[in-house]
Design an enzyme around this catalytic site. Structure first.
Site, PDB file in Angstrom:
ATOM      1  N   HIS A   3      69.700 -19.691  61.089  1.00  0.00           N
ATOM      2  CA  HIS A   3      69.507 -20.225  62.433  1.00  0.00           C
ATOM      3  C   HIS A   3      70.872 -20.591  63.005  1.00  0.00           C
ATOM      4  CE1 HIS A   3      65.020 -21.531  62.037  1.00  0.00           C
ATOM      5  NE2 HIS A   3      65.237 -20.320  61.532  1.00  0.00           N
TER       6      HIS A   3
ATOM      7  N   GLU B 121      72.006 -23.255  64.370  1.00  0.00           N
ATOM      8  CA  GLU B 121      72.509 -24.569  63.955  1.00  0.00           C
ATOM      9  C   GLU B 121      73.109 -24.515  62.555  1.00  0.00           C
ATOM     10  OE1 GLU B 121      68.489 -25.512  66.068  1.00  0.00           O
ATOM     11  OE2 GLU B 121      69.425 -23.808  65.050  1.00  0.00           O
TER      12      GLU B 121
ATOM     13  N   CYS C 171      64.378 -27.010  64.710  1.00  0.00           N
ATOM     14  CA  CYS C 171      63.203 -27.007  63.839  1.00  0.00           C
ATOM     15  C   CYS C 171      63.429 -27.984  62.669  1.00  0.00           C
ATOM     16  CB  CYS C 171      62.953 -25.600  63.305  1.00  0.00           C
ATOM     17  SG  CYS C 171      64.212 -25.051  62.113  1.00  0.00           S
TER      18      CYS C 171
ATOM     19  N   CYS D  98      66.510 -27.195  60.446  1.00  0.00           N
ATOM     20  CA  CYS D  98      67.790 -27.504  61.089  1.00  0.00           C
ATOM     21  C   CYS D  98      68.020 -29.004  61.216  1.00  0.00           C
ATOM     22  CB  CYS D  98      67.877 -26.790  62.437  1.00  0.00           C
ATOM     23  SG  CYS D  98      67.969 -24.987  62.233  1.00  0.00           S
TER      24      CYS D  98
END
Length: 167
Positions: free
Chosen positions: A59, A61, A89, A92
């Protein structure tokens, strides 16, 4: 926790994250971009890449945190701010806590998987050993529009493929 944002700086850095999100979209990834800023300078950057990297943890992040940690030579990033175009999410948010990010700034809400404001407020859990200040909604319309346009284009592409297969 929330704080009063410095809107000009937050918008400046969010525009950089949007640029990264566009790079993700250009390679077929969901358009999410993230940067880590410390003492007024970018120390880490990333955009979504789970499809192209075959890595479910890639992801934006996580990639930005990894980049910042490598550049700093330390997995602890206290004092730094993470800017991301979409509400994080659960995975993260966990990475934010473990990295000791001091502040999170995000753009659009993620009503299905966002756990800062939407689905739940994970950063406010009493048992956590680290607190992250949050500011949401920075350039939310721009960030949200990018997601809407990406998924509209993807649905149109699927429709075209189905039509071609029927012909």
């Amino acid at each position: 926790m929330s704080e009063i944002p410095d809107t000009s700086e937050d918008e400046r850095w969010m525009r950089r994250a949007i640029t990264l999100a566009r790079q993700a979209a250009a390679v077929g990834e969901v358009p999410v971009g993230a940067i880590v800023v410390s003492q007024g300078r970018e120390i880490g950057a990333g955009f979504n890449a789970p499809i192209t990297s075959c890595d479910p943890t890639a992801h934006a992040e996580v990639r930005a945190l990894r980049d910042a940690a490598c550049r700093q030579g330390n997995y602890r990033l206290s004092g730094a701010t993470l800017y991301v175009t979409l509400e994080p999410c659960t995975m993260c948010v966990g990475a934010l806590i473990h990295s000791r990010i001091s502040r999170l700034v995000f753009g659009a809400l993620e009503p299905k998987a966002g756990v800062v404001e939407s689905v739940r407020q994970a950063l406010e859990d009493d048992h956590l050993n680290w607190r992250v200040l949050t500011t949401g909604g920075v350039l939310a319309e721009d960030c949200g529009r990018m997601m809407t346009e990406f998924f509209a284009a993807r649905r149109a592409q699927i429709r075209r493929q189905r039509q071609a297969n029927l012909s």
